[in-house]
Write a protein that holds these residues in place. Structure first.
Motif, PDB file in Angstrom:
ATOM      1  N   GLU A  52       0.825  -1.203   0.000  1.00 46.44           N
ATOM      2  CA  GLU A  52       0.000   0.000   0.000  1.00 46.44           C
ATOM      3  C   GLU A  52       0.857   1.250   0.000  1.00 46.44           C
ATOM      4  OE1 GLU A  52      -3.315   0.506  -0.221  1.00 46.44           O
ATOM      5  OE2 GLU A  52      -3.430  -1.618  -0.700  1.00 46.44           O
ATOM      6  N   ARG A  53       1.947   1.219   0.766  1.00 51.07           N
ATOM      7  CA  ARG A  53       2.855   2.372   0.828  1.00 51.07           C
ATOM      8  C   ARG A  53       3.495   2.629  -0.529  1.00 51.07           C
ATOM      9  NH1 ARG A  53       8.169   2.717   3.139  1.00 51.07           N
ATOM     10  NH2 ARG A  53       7.986   0.545   3.823  1.00 51.07           N
ATOM     11  N   ILE A  54       3.868   1.578  -1.213  1.00 53.08           N
ATOM     12  CA  ILE A  54       4.478   1.702  -2.542  1.00 53.08           C
ATOM     13  C   ILE A  54       3.464   2.264  -3.542  1.00 53.08           C
ATOM     14  CG2 ILE A  54       5.424   0.410  -4.495  1.00 53.08           C
ATOM     15  CD1 ILE A  54       6.600  -1.547  -2.411  1.00 53.08           C
ATOM     16  N   MET A  55       2.244   1.726  -3.523  1.00 51.59           N
ATOM     17  CA  MET A  55       1.217   2.201  -4.456  1.00 51.59           C
ATOM     18  C   MET A  55       0.834   3.645  -4.173  1.00 51.59           C
ATOM     19  SD  MET A  55      -1.329  -0.992  -5.315  1.00 51.59           S
ATOM     20  CE  MET A  55      -1.721  -1.481  -3.642  1.00 51.59           C
ATOM     21  N   ALA A  56       0.812   4.024  -2.899  1.00 47.21           N
ATOM     22  CA  ALA A  56       0.486   5.410  -2.538  1.00 47.21           C
ATOM     23  C   ALA A  56       1.557   6.361  -3.068  1.00 47.21           C
ATOM     24  CB  ALA A  56       0.366   5.541  -1.022  1.00 47.21           C
ATOM     25  N   ALA A  57       2.813   5.967  -2.975  1.00 46.83           N
ATOM     26  CA  ALA A  57       3.912   6.807  -3.473  1.00 46.83           C
ATOM     27  C   ALA A  57       3.829   6.949  -4.985  1.00 46.83           C
ATOM     28  CB  ALA A  57       5.252   6.193  -3.066  1.00 46.83           C
ATOM     29  N   ALA A  58       3.586   5.840  -5.674  1.00 41.74           N
ATOM     30  CA  ALA A  58       3.481   5.875  -7.135  1.00 41.74           C
ATOM     31  C   ALA A  58       2.268   6.700  -7.575  1.00 41.74           C
ATOM     32  CB  ALA A  58       3.382   4.455  -7.690  1.00 41.74           C
ATOM     33  N   THR A  59       1.163   6.556  -6.857  1.00 47.83           N
ATOM     34  CA  THR A  59      -0.050   7.312  -7.189  1.00 47.83           C
ATOM     35  C   THR A  59       0.186   8.804  -7.047  1.00 47.83           C
ATOM     36  OG1 THR A  59      -1.496   5.491  -6.481  1.00 47.83           O
ATOM     37  CG2 THR A  59      -2.471   7.685  -6.587  1.00 47.83           C
ATOM     38  N   SER A  60       0.863   9.203  -5.990  1.00 49.60           N
ATOM     39  CA  SER A  60       1.140  10.635  -5.791  1.00 49.60           C
ATOM     40  C   SER A  60       2.017  11.186  -6.919  1.00 49.60           C
ATOM     41  CB  SER A  60       1.811  10.869  -4.434  1.00 49.60           C
ATOM     42  OG  SER A  60       3.093  10.270  -4.386  1.00 49.60           O
ATOM     43  N   ARG A  65       2.244  14.649 -11.770  1.00 49.34           N
ATOM     44  CA  ARG A  65       2.744  14.862 -13.131  1.00 49.34           C
ATOM     45  C   ARG A  65       1.672  14.749 -14.209  1.00 49.34           C
ATOM     46  NH1 ARG A  65       8.454  11.476 -12.515  1.00 49.34           N
ATOM     47  NH2 ARG A  65       9.241  12.737 -10.794  1.00 49.34           N
ATOM     48  N   GLY A  66       0.538  14.176 -13.844  1.00 49.17           N
ATOM     49  CA  GLY A  66      -0.530  14.005 -14.830  1.00 49.17           C
ATOM     50  C   GLY A  66      -0.256  12.909 -15.826  1.00 49.17           C
ATOM     51  N   ASN A  67       0.642  11.984 -15.470  1.00 50.54           N
ATOM     52  CA  ASN A  67       0.953  10.856 -16.345  1.00 50.54           C
ATOM     53  C   ASN A  67       1.579   9.739 -15.518  1.00 50.54           C
ATOM     54  OD1 ASN A  67       3.858  11.385 -16.107  1.00 50.54           O
ATOM     55  ND2 ASN A  67       3.500  13.105 -17.499  1.00 50.54           N
ATOM     56  N   THR A  68       1.962   8.670 -16.196  1.00 49.15           N
ATOM     57  CA  THR A  68       2.578   7.539 -15.494  1.00 49.15           C
ATOM     58  C   THR A  68       4.074   7.444 -15.796  1.00 49.15           C
ATOM     59  OG1 THR A  68       1.988   6.060 -17.339  1.00 49.15           O
ATOM     60  CG2 THR A  68       0.434   6.207 -15.492  1.00 49.15           C
ATOM     61  N   ASP A  69       4.681   8.561 -16.191  1.00 53.02           N
ATOM     62  CA  ASP A  69       6.100   8.569 -16.556  1.00 53.02           C
ATOM     63  C   ASP A  69       7.014   8.770 -15.343  1.00 53.02           C
ATOM     64  OD1 ASP A  69       5.338   8.243 -19.182  1.00 53.02           O
ATOM     65  OD2 ASP A  69       5.383  10.401 -19.611  1.00 53.02           O
ATOM     66  N   PHE A  70       6.814   7.941 -14.331  1.00 54.60           N
ATOM     67  CA  PHE A  70       7.704   8.004 -13.176  1.00 54.60           C
ATOM     68  C   PHE A  70       8.719   6.864 -13.265  1.00 54.60           C
ATOM     69  CE2 PHE A  70       4.059   5.382 -11.951  1.00 54.60           C
ATOM     70  CZ  PHE A  70       4.689   4.234 -11.476  1.00 54.60           C
ATOM     71  N   VAL A  75      10.036   6.026  -6.820  1.00 50.98           N
ATOM     72  CA  VAL A  75       9.105   5.396  -5.883  1.00 50.98           C
ATOM     73  C   VAL A  75       9.857   4.863  -4.674  1.00 50.98           C
ATOM     74  CG1 VAL A  75       7.401   3.565  -5.552  1.00 50.98           C
ATOM     75  CG2 VAL A  75       7.523   4.776  -7.742  1.00 50.98           C
ATOM     76  N   SER A  76      10.972   4.170  -4.931  1.00 48.99           N
ATOM     77  CA  SER A  76      11.751   3.606  -3.825  1.00 48.99           C
ATOM     78  C   SER A  76      12.296   4.708  -2.931  1.00 48.99           C
ATOM     79  CB  SER A  76      12.897   2.737  -4.361  1.00 48.99           C
ATOM     80  OG  SER A  76      13.807   3.516  -5.117  1.00 48.99           O
ATOM     81  N   SER A  77      12.638   5.843  -3.536  1.00 50.04           N
ATOM     82  CA  SER A  77      13.144   6.973  -2.767  1.00 50.04           C
ATOM     83  C   SER A  77      12.065   7.527  -1.844  1.00 50.04           C
ATOM     84  CB  SER A  77      13.643   8.073  -3.711  1.00 50.04           C
ATOM     85  OG  SER A  77      14.080   9.203  -2.983  1.00 50.04           O
ATOM     86  N   ARG A  78      10.852   7.668  -2.362  1.00 50.61           N
ATOM     87  CA  ARG A  78       9.751   8.181  -1.547  1.00 50.61           C
ATOM     88  C   ARG A  78       9.383   7.210  -0.431  1.00 50.61           C
ATOM     89  NH1 ARG A  78       5.315  12.049  -4.399  1.00 50.61           N
ATOM     90  NH2 ARG A  78       6.809  13.399  -5.483  1.00 50.61           N
ATOM     91  N   CYS A  79       9.560   5.936  -0.705  1.00 47.40           N
ATOM     92  CA  CYS A  79       9.220   4.923   0.299  1.00 47.40           C
ATOM     93  C   CYS A  79      10.379   4.653   1.251  1.00 47.40           C
ATOM     94  CB  CYS A  79       8.824   3.613  -0.390  1.00 47.40           C
ATOM     95  SG  CYS A  79       7.285   3.710  -1.316  1.00 47.40           S
ATOM     96  N   LYS A  80      11.525   5.279   0.943  1.00 48.51           N
ATOM     97  CA  LYS A  80      12.726   5.058   1.744  1.00 48.51           C
ATOM     98  C   LYS A  80      13.073   3.570   1.844  1.00 48.51           C
ATOM     99  CE  LYS A  80      12.369   9.258   4.546  1.00 48.51           C
ATOM    100  NZ  LYS A  80      11.386   9.915   3.662  1.00 48.51           N
ATOM    101  N   MET A  81      13.116   2.954   0.674  1.00 49.19           N
ATOM    102  CA  MET A  81      13.482   1.544   0.605  1.00 49.19           C
ATOM    103  C   MET A  81      14.354   1.329  -0.627  1.00 49.19           C
ATOM    104  SD  MET A  81       9.725   0.093  -0.584  1.00 49.19           S
ATOM    105  CE  MET A  81      10.158  -1.610  -0.291  1.00 49.19           C
ATOM    106  N   SER A  82      15.106   0.237  -0.645  1.00 43.68           N
ATOM    107  CA  SER A  82      15.982  -0.033  -1.778  1.00 43.68           C
ATOM    108  C   SER A  82      15.172  -0.476  -2.991  1.00 43.68           C
ATOM    109  CB  SER A  82      16.979  -1.135  -1.411  1.00 43.68           C
ATOM    110  OG  SER A  82      16.306  -2.377  -1.241  1.00 43.68           O
ATOM    111  N   LYS A  83      15.753  -0.305  -4.178  1.00 43.44           N
ATOM    112  CA  LYS A  83      15.069  -0.752  -5.394  1.00 43.44           C
ATOM    113  C   LYS A  83      14.893  -2.264  -5.381  1.00 43.44           C
ATOM    114  CE  LYS A  83      15.730   0.874  -9.438  1.00 43.44           C
ATOM    115  NZ  LYS A  83      16.344   1.276 -10.730  1.00 43.44           N
ATOM    116  N   GLY A  84      15.853  -2.962  -4.793  1.00 45.91           N
ATOM    117  CA  GLY A  84      15.741  -4.416  -4.703  1.00 45.91           C
ATOM    118  C   GLY A  84      14.534  -4.824  -3.893  1.00 45.91           C
ATOM    119  N   ALA A  85      14.302  -4.123  -2.781  1.00 45.81           N
ATOM    120  CA  ALA A  85      13.133  -4.414  -1.944  1.00 45.81           C
ATOM    121  C   ALA A  85      11.848  -4.063  -2.693  1.00 45.81           C
ATOM    122  CB  ALA A  85      13.216  -3.626  -0.644  1.00 45.81           C
ATOM    123  N   LEU A  86      11.894  -2.971  -3.459  1.00 46.11           N
ATOM    124  CA  LEU A  86      10.727  -2.556  -4.238  1.00 46.11           C
ATOM    125  C   LEU A  86      10.350  -3.616  -5.265  1.00 46.11           C
ATOM    126  CD1 LEU A  86       8.675  -0.342  -5.043  1.00 46.11           C
ATOM    127  CD2 LEU A  86      10.436   0.611  -6.525  1.00 46.11           C
TER     128      LEU A  86
END
Length: 269
Positions: A52-60, A65-70, A75-86
């Motif tokens: 849920e935390r990951i989806m909330a970060a991606a949704t924000s 930005r008005g698009n899905t070009d993130f 996302v991992s930065s906003r969640c304060k987690m490694s990309k591997g964990a993501l």
């Protein structure tokens, strides 16, 4: 004490030891199972919360930005987690956006069901569900953004993909059209399922397109009532109804008394 008594006493003692051992083993197994289940349940809850935390970060990021070009790194930065964990939770960005889309659909269905459940008539239900549908499908909403990417990724399977995702919405609208027949608001000969597919598709694209109409574009209740007015009253005049009937594809509305047609809805919000 006789030899026989000693033997019976010894056997009884051994039986008690075995029973005690079996009970202890059973108790230990029960405790182990309960501990395992508790750990599994705790792990599941933590995993769900992380998703849920990951989806909330991606949704924000999408809404900002008005698009899905993130990027997944954002996302991992906003969640304060490694990309591997993501990537443990989502294989790639497509999987993440799809999860957001699915959740948005679930939320849409819940809101539509709630709106319909509290409606005193089919007309009120149709207006309420249309309001919910158009509001959540408005330009820039998480559902609209995620759906746009889903449509692009679907390639040649756009229609089957959209029908699958919106199947429950279509079923709800179909049920309300059947209800409207009983209330004299929809003709008996109308195919409710086909009508529901037509209406849901039209309403979804209307919600996405309305932003291009400028400041005078109807929104909220006004948009919902405008769409229901078009759905139930149509756009044609009596002359159009007569011409359609003559061509064999009309609804014979021209032959009906005006008061027997669907009532006009005010466009006031």
């Amino acid at each position: 004490m006789s030899l026989l008594d000693e033997k019976m006493t010894s056997e009884l003692a051994n039986s008690l030891k075995k029973a005690s051992g079996a009970a202890r083993t059973s108790l230990e197994e029960t405790v182990t199972r309960q501990t395992t289940r508790l750990r599994s349940s705790t792990k599941t809850r933590k995993s769900a919360a992380t998703r849920e935390r990951i989806m909330a970060a991606a949704t924000s990021l999408m809404v900002e930005r008005g698009n899905t070009d993130f990027q997944m790194s954002e996302v991992s930065s906003r969640c304060k987690m490694s990309k591997g964990a993501l990537y443990y939770y989502f294989a790639d960005k497509d999987a993440l956006v799809e999860a957001i889309f699915d959740r948005s659909i679930d939320e849409l269905v819940d809101s539509v069901e709630g709106a319909v459940a509290g409606a005193s008539s089919a007309l009120e239900a149709l207006v309420s569900l249309t309001r919910e549908l158009t509001c959540r499908m408005s330009v820039g909403s998480p559902l609209a953004l995620a759906m746009t990417r889903e449509v692009i990724d679907a390639n040649n399977n756009v229609l089957p993909s959209m029908e699958t995702h919106f199947a429950r919405i279509i079923s709800i609208i179909s049920a309300q059209l059947d209800r409207a027949k009983g209330e004299g608001m929809v003709r008996e000969g109308v195919n409710s399922r086909l009508g529901a597919v037509t209406i849901s598709g039209a309403f979804i694209f209307a919600a996405l397109e309305v932003a291009s109409l400028g400041e005078d574009a109807p929104t909220g209740d006004k948009l919902a009532r405008s769409l229901i007015d078009i759905a139930l009253n149509g756009m044609g005049t009596e002359a159009a109804h007569t011409a359609l009937a003559a061509a064999g594809c009309g609804s014979s509305l021209a032959a009906q008394e005006p008061e027997k047609t669907a009532p006009q809805l005010s466009e006031q919000g």
